[in-house]
Every structure is written in C-alpha cells, then in structure tokens.
Design a protein around this motif. Structure first.
Motif, PDB file in Angstrom:
ATOM      1  N   GLY A 270      -3.564  37.920   5.535  1.00 28.86           N
ATOM      2  CA  GLY A 270      -4.758  38.402   6.227  1.00 28.86           C
ATOM      3  C   GLY A 270      -4.428  38.870   7.632  1.00 28.86           C
ATOM      4  O   GLY A 270      -3.322  39.356   7.899  1.00 28.86           O
ATOM      5  N   VAL A 271      -5.393  38.690   8.527  1.00 25.92           N
ATOM      6  CA  VAL A 271      -5.254  39.245   9.874  1.00 25.92           C
ATOM      7  C   VAL A 271      -4.516  38.292  10.816  1.00 25.92           C
ATOM      8  O   VAL A 271      -3.697  38.721  11.624  1.00 25.92           O
ATOM      9  CB  VAL A 271      -6.654  39.598  10.424  1.00 25.92           C
ATOM     10  N   SER A 272      -4.809  37.009  10.726  1.00 24.25           N
ATOM     11  CA  SER A 272      -4.080  36.087  11.607  1.00 24.25           C
ATOM     12  C   SER A 272      -3.548  34.899  10.808  1.00 24.25           C
ATOM     13  O   SER A 272      -3.976  34.654   9.680  1.00 24.25           O
ATOM     14  CB  SER A 272      -4.967  35.615  12.753  1.00 24.25           C
ATOM     15  N   THR A 273      -2.621  34.173  11.398  1.00 24.00           N
ATOM     16  CA  THR A 273      -1.915  33.136  10.640  1.00 24.00           C
ATOM     17  C   THR A 273      -2.607  31.778  10.764  1.00 24.00           C
ATOM     18  O   THR A 273      -3.545  31.604  11.537  1.00 24.00           O
ATOM     19  CB  THR A 273      -0.488  32.956  11.187  1.00 24.00           C
ATOM     20  N   CYS A 274      -2.070  30.814  10.039  1.00 26.26           N
ATOM     21  CA  CYS A 274      -2.633  29.467  10.093  1.00 26.26           C
ATOM     22  C   CYS A 274      -2.411  28.857  11.477  1.00 26.26           C
ATOM     23  O   CYS A 274      -3.263  28.133  11.983  1.00 26.26           O
ATOM     24  CB  CYS A 274      -2.006  28.585   9.026  1.00 26.26           C
ATOM     25  N   GLY A 275      -1.261  29.140  12.103  1.00 28.92           N
ATOM     26  CA  GLY A 275      -0.984  28.584  13.431  1.00 28.92           C
ATOM     27  C   GLY A 275      -2.015  29.029  14.449  1.00 28.92           C
ATOM     28  O   GLY A 275      -2.437  28.255  15.316  1.00 28.92           O
ATOM     29  N   PHE A 276      -2.434  30.281  14.345  1.00 27.21           N
ATOM     30  CA  PHE A 276      -3.469  30.789  15.251  1.00 27.21           C
ATOM     31  C   PHE A 276      -4.781  30.054  14.994  1.00 27.21           C
ATOM     32  O   PHE A 276      -5.465  29.620  15.929  1.00 27.21           O
ATOM     33  CB  PHE A 276      -3.659  32.297  15.032  1.00 27.21           C
ATOM     34  N   ASN A 277      -5.104  29.867  13.726  1.00 27.58           N
ATOM     35  CA  ASN A 277      -6.400  29.282  13.382  1.00 27.58           C
ATOM     36  C   ASN A 277      -6.435  27.765  13.511  1.00 27.58           C
ATOM     37  O   ASN A 277      -7.471  27.187  13.818  1.00 27.58           O
ATOM     38  CB  ASN A 277      -6.787  29.687  11.954  1.00 27.58           C
ATOM     39  N   TRP A 278      -5.302  27.116  13.274  1.00 24.08           N
ATOM     40  CA  TRP A 278      -5.321  25.641  13.192  1.00 24.08           C
ATOM     41  C   TRP A 278      -4.441  24.951  14.221  1.00 24.08           C
ATOM     42  O   TRP A 278      -4.626  23.764  14.486  1.00 24.08           O
ATOM     43  CB  TRP A 278      -4.906  25.188  11.784  1.00 24.08           C
ATOM     44  N   ASP A 279      -3.415  25.630  14.751  1.00 22.17           N
ATOM     45  CA  ASP A 279      -2.519  24.969  15.714  1.00 22.17           C
ATOM     46  C   ASP A 279      -2.716  25.524  17.119  1.00 22.17           C
ATOM     47  O   ASP A 279      -1.854  25.325  17.989  1.00 22.17           O
ATOM     48  CB  ASP A 279      -1.053  25.104  15.288  1.00 22.17           C
ATOM     49  N   ASN A 280      -3.800  26.252  17.303  1.00 23.07           N
ATOM     50  CA  ASN A 280      -4.134  26.778  18.622  1.00 23.07           C
ATOM     51  C   ASN A 280      -3.020  27.628  19.224  1.00 23.07           C
ATOM     52  O   ASN A 280      -2.798  27.607  20.431  1.00 23.07           O
ATOM     53  CB  ASN A 280      -4.486  25.604  19.560  1.00 23.07           C
ATOM     54  N   ASP A 281      -2.289  28.339  18.367  1.00 26.33           N
ATOM     55  CA  ASP A 281      -1.224  29.221  18.845  1.00 26.33           C
ATOM     56  C   ASP A 281      -1.885  30.567  19.185  1.00 26.33           C
ATOM     57  O   ASP A 281      -1.770  31.548  18.442  1.00 26.33           O
ATOM     58  CB  ASP A 281      -0.160  29.376  17.747  1.00 26.33           C
ATOM     59  N   THR A 282      -2.564  30.602  20.318  1.00 25.62           N
ATOM     60  CA  THR A 282      -3.479  31.720  20.611  1.00 25.62           C
ATOM     61  C   THR A 282      -2.763  33.064  20.731  1.00 25.62           C
ATOM     62  O   THR A 282      -3.366  34.115  20.540  1.00 25.62           O
ATOM     63  CB  THR A 282      -4.273  31.446  21.906  1.00 25.62           C
ATOM     64  N   ILE A 283      -1.478  33.017  21.031  1.00 26.33           N
ATOM     65  CA  ILE A 283      -0.717  34.270  21.161  1.00 26.33           C
ATOM     66  C   ILE A 283      -0.614  34.997  19.800  1.00 26.33           C
ATOM     67  O   ILE A 283      -0.390  36.209  19.746  1.00 26.33           O
ATOM     68  CB  ILE A 283       0.690  33.973  21.750  1.00 26.33           C
TER      69      ILE A 283
END
Ligand code: GLA
Length: 532
Positions: free
Chosen positions: A112-125
């Motif tokens: 999809g558009v963003s990864t699990c780290g962005f959505n769940w590990d607060n890897d905002t970059i």
C-alpha cells in the motif's frame, strides 16, 4: 450406506507430481530483535557474524533488511529515500558487503501507501514509502540499482484497519502488480514473500515464493503454539511454495525446550528459516540448534513437502512427510505435545503407512534408537516435540485421506468463509482427527481435491467417504479429471454416514475431487480407499 457403483477409466491429469518451486529461504532478518532501530553497521555486523559462525555453510544465506530503512519519498521525482542517519551512505554499500560475503540480500516494502513501521512504530519519516503507484520505479531501484535478491511485501498500507490513511486495496491485484514489476526488471530468480498475515488464497501460489499464514510472531510460547496450530492443516498449499510461519524467535527468551520445538516444527513444516536474534551474541545451545543439519535437511528437502497431521490423540499430534523420495520407506515424523504437561505420545506405524520393522533415528539427539514393530511411544515434555526419521521395511499404500490434508481450490483465510462462500477446515469432535471440511459447494472452485492419491499398481478401488449431511445433499466425485459421478447423501442426523464410489485408479498419482457447482455439499470428514 448409499452405494453407487461405477468404474471410471482414469485420465492422467497434468501437473500431478509434486514440484517444489525452490527450497524455503534460510537466513536472518532484522525485525524480531531490532524493529525499526537498524543501521548499516548493524546489518553488516550481522552478515559478518553469520559467516563467522559458519551458519552460511549449513544453508543460511539471506540477510534481510526489514522495516526501518526508509527516509521518505522525494515529492518531485517520486524517488524512494533512505534513512539519513540509520543508513547515511544509502543501501548500496550494505548490499555490496552482503554479496561480498557470498550471501544474498533481502529488502522490505509494503503493497500500500505506507508501511507498518509508519503506522505502528511511529516511524514518521516513512510516510508514503510503500509500493503503491511506485511499483516499477521502486522495483528498478531495489533489484536493478541496488541488487537485492528478495523482497518481503507487507500489507499495513493496504488494509484500512492497519493504516492511518484508511486505505484498502484488493490483495490479489496488488501482489500481482508487484510481481509483474519485479519480473519487468528482467532479473530472474527474484523471491517475493507475501506478508498478509493469514493464508491469502490459492492465487498466491502463482505470485509468490512464500507467504505468511499468521499474524506477527512474538517471543512467547503462546505465539509459537498459535502459529503451529494455524499451519497444521495447510500442508496441501505448500507444494509449490512455502507457508511462512514468520521469523524465528529462537535464541531469545523462550526455554530451551520451546526453542527446540519452535525450530523443529518450522523445519518439518517447511517454513522459511529466518533467524531473528542477534547473531553476534549466540549461546552455544542456540548455535547448535540452528546448525542441526539433520533437521535442516527436512526443511530443505527437494520434495518441498510440508508435514501433515497423521493422527491427533488427546492434545498431541503426529505429523509426517516424505523426504528424499516420494512414497519411499523413509519418512520424517514429529511427535508434538503443545500442552502444558508431559504426555506419552504413541506413533502407530500404520498411521504413517509403514510396515514391518521400523528403524527410528532421533534428529535432535543424532542417535539411532533401534527397530520397532507396530508402534513407538515416547514421553514428550510440555511444549515439546520429538522428531525422527522412520525407515520401514515396507511402505504401504495410504488408505486414509483426511479432508484436512486435502486441497480446496477456493480456500482462503482473509475473509469470513461463510460471508464469502468459501470452504473451511473446522473442528468437529465426531470426525477422525477432530477436523472436517465444511461450507463446500455452490461454485466450481469451492471443491475439495486429494491431489496425490497413490496407487502402486492401479486398478479397482472402493472410495468410501465419511460425510455429514444436514438434510439431503448431493456431491459429484471425479477421478483424474473424468466425468463426475453423482452421489446422493441422505440426512446423516447428528452423526456421520459413509457413501461409496467404485473407481479405477491409475498406477502412481491420482486426483480425487468432490464438488457440486450449484448447491451446498455435505461436510467431509475423510476418504478411505479399499482395494478390490
Ligand atoms: C508487520 C509484519 C512484520 C514486520 C513489521 C514491520 O507487522 O508482519 O513481520 O515486517 O510489519 O513494520
């Protein structure tokens, strides 16, 4: 008993022989220990440790970078950026270092558009770094410019429940597009792992080399036991790829017994073996287990089979699979006790189709135990497994084919089977093995097929089906793609009934298919073969 006699002349169905795409991937992956906190030096240090410990010499080859390397996406060019402080020199030097050690390199992305780290590990970059809309561009970068050999493609960006953007896509379509983009790079032999957290459906076999069949593993017995349980009845879908039970938690905080069970079951169930601990800090016991070549041989066996449940008594299971030779007298067997107390597990050789004297070799202890007749019993500790090679004097024809070892063409686990009208394996204490196939029928692909029904010499057989029917139901039986024989199944009340069909089987492999394109079928417990 409703007996319908008919002799079918068998037709050879193409593609019946087992053909493994490749053996399961072995290597290391960064996620279990480090989550998004990875860096170039950390990854290269793990690659060095893999070689230093000789893990590469027993088959571990891949160093896989999981989530955490992303640095956003250039809004003007769409180019994927790499994390500026975790990988200041980019990924190329890391891949080159891995390759220079004779290893292979794996990378991670999202459908999809963003990864699990962005959505769940607060890897905002890591915003907008998924493959969606960038398939060709990113695949060129991963496999062309950077030289990666493997990719795991996650799905947090593809399902609204998992992402902050509330986006949902069709998984089959997304993964097919990604596979095409990989193929378009012109590099052969690239491996794709589908990470959709449940068995996605039989389409995945055309697209991927392995596919996750469970949610994320964690370092607890509960999680290990749960993944094994979910994989017990998926052996029919592993023939040309691999049910991925997730990265190993071996060498972290499980007990030694649980570590052995975890590793042993991943081996005999032919899961990818991706070490998930810090390889620079391996205890001798962990290293010994990870380098157990007799267990690894079961995992890397060229037949590519996943062990199936041959019997299930109380809380324990016997699983078995052929190794080295299809239908040979040498089989791999696991006696598995997931319960919280020790239990004596009895292996009845008739359940694994061996006869005469059976030689047993313990693959954890690397020890021949001698020859046994009829059965072999051993106490298996709580959360334990014992794994053997069993070599009989005689390999008998299999006579019992449980429904839970059969292939169902429409089988999938992403959607509620009742809501979408696909079949499912369901527990039922009245059925042998405690499981049946239910919700079959109504469309051509919602069938059940035993794809490898073995007859040594061919000839006439009675095929007996143990079924359950709530009301009068019908099904058709087709052997080797021949015309379907209608079988009427009267209401079986609250129990099972048996219906039979006579059929001529070919010498070798045969396919037996039950179906009903237009109406609900009876539920199926098992098929038994009686030679006439
Ligand atoms: C999902 C996957 C995991 C891991 C993480 C990374 O949860 O299932 O295996 O890759 O994403 O964020």
């Amino acid at each position: 008993m409703n007996m319908i006699r008919c002799i079918l002349s068998g037709l050879v169905m193409s593609g019946l022989m087992v053909a493994a795409k490749d053996v399961p991937v072995m290597g290391w992956s960064s996620w279990n220990t480090y989550r998004v906190n990875i860096s170039d030096s950390l990854i290269m240090g793990q690659a060095d440790a893999m070689v230093r410990h000789g893990l590469d010499s027993v088959g571990y080859r891949f160093i896989n970078i999981d989530d955490g390397y992303f640095g956003g996406r250039d809004t003007a060019t769409g180019e994927l950026l790499i994390h500026p402080t975790r990988f200041p020199g980019g990924l190329k030097p890391v891949v080159d270092h891995i390759h220079s050690l004779g290893l292979r390199a794996g990378i991670y992305s999202d459908a999809g558009v963003s990864t699990c780290g962005f959505n769940w590990d607060n890897d905002t970059i890591a915003r907008n770094v998924g493959l969606y809309g960038h398939e060709i561009q990113d695949c060129r970068m991963f496999f062309g410019d950077l030289g990666f050999d493997f990719i795991k493609v996650d799905y947090c960006g593809g399902t609204a429940r998992q992402n902050k953007d509330h986006l949902s896509f069709d998984p089959e379509e997304r993964y097919r597009i990604i596979r095409e983009a990989m193929d378009a790079t012109g590099r052969g032999g690239l491996l794709l792992n589908v990470c959709r957290w449940d068995y996605p459906g039989t389409w995945v076999d055309e697209v991927a080399d392995s596919w996750r069949m469970s949610t994320d593993i964690n370092c607890s017995w509960r999680s290990i036991e749960n993944i094994i349980r979910q994989n017990l009845y998926l052996s029919a879908y592993a023939e040309r790829g691999h049910n991925d039970m997730d990265m190993l938690e071996v060498g972290r905080t499980l007990t030694d017994e649980e570590d052995r069970t975890h590793f042993g079951m991943w081996c005999i169930m032919s899961s990818p073996l991706l070490i998930g601990c810090d390889m620079t800090q391996l205890r001798p016991e962990t290293l010994r287990l990870l380098k157990n070549t007799e267990l690894i041989a079961l995992n890397q066996d060229p037949l590519g089979l996943q062990a199936y449940v041959a019997s299930h008594d109380g809380e324990t299971y016997v699983l078995v699979k052929d190794v080295d030779e299809l239908y040979g007298a040498s089989r791999a067997v696991a006696l598995y006790n997931p319960s919280d107390s020790p239990d004596t597990v009895t292996l009845r050789f008739s359940d694994i189709d061996l006869d005469g004297k059976v030689r047993m070799r313990d693959l954890f202890e690397h020890k021949d135990l001698g020859s046994f007749e009829d059965e072999f019993s051993v106490e298996v500790p709580a959360h334990g497994v014992r794994i053997y090679r069993a070599v009989g004097d005689i390999r008998k024809e299999r006579s019992v084919y449980e429904a839970e070892t059969a292939y169902m063409t429409a089988y999938q686990e992403l959607y509620n089977p009742v809501a979408v009208g696909t079949a499912a394996y369901m527990p039922d204490s009245l059925c042998s093995g405690g499981v049946k196939a239910a919700n079959l029928g109504y469309r051509p692909d919602n069938d059940i097929v035993w794809r490898h029904v073995r007859s040594e010499y061919g000839g006439g057989y009675e095929l007996q089906f143990a079924v359950m029917s709530d009301g009068d139901r019908e099904m058709y039986v087709s052997v080797n793609g021949g015309p379907g024989t209608l079988v009427k199944v009267p209401d079986s009340g609250s129990g099972l009934s048996t219906v039979s069909v006579d059929a001529d089987l070919l010498p070798g492999d045969n396919a037996v298919r039950l179906y009903n394109d237009g109406a609900v079928m009876p539920e199926v417990d098992k098929m038994e073969l009686v030679k006439k």
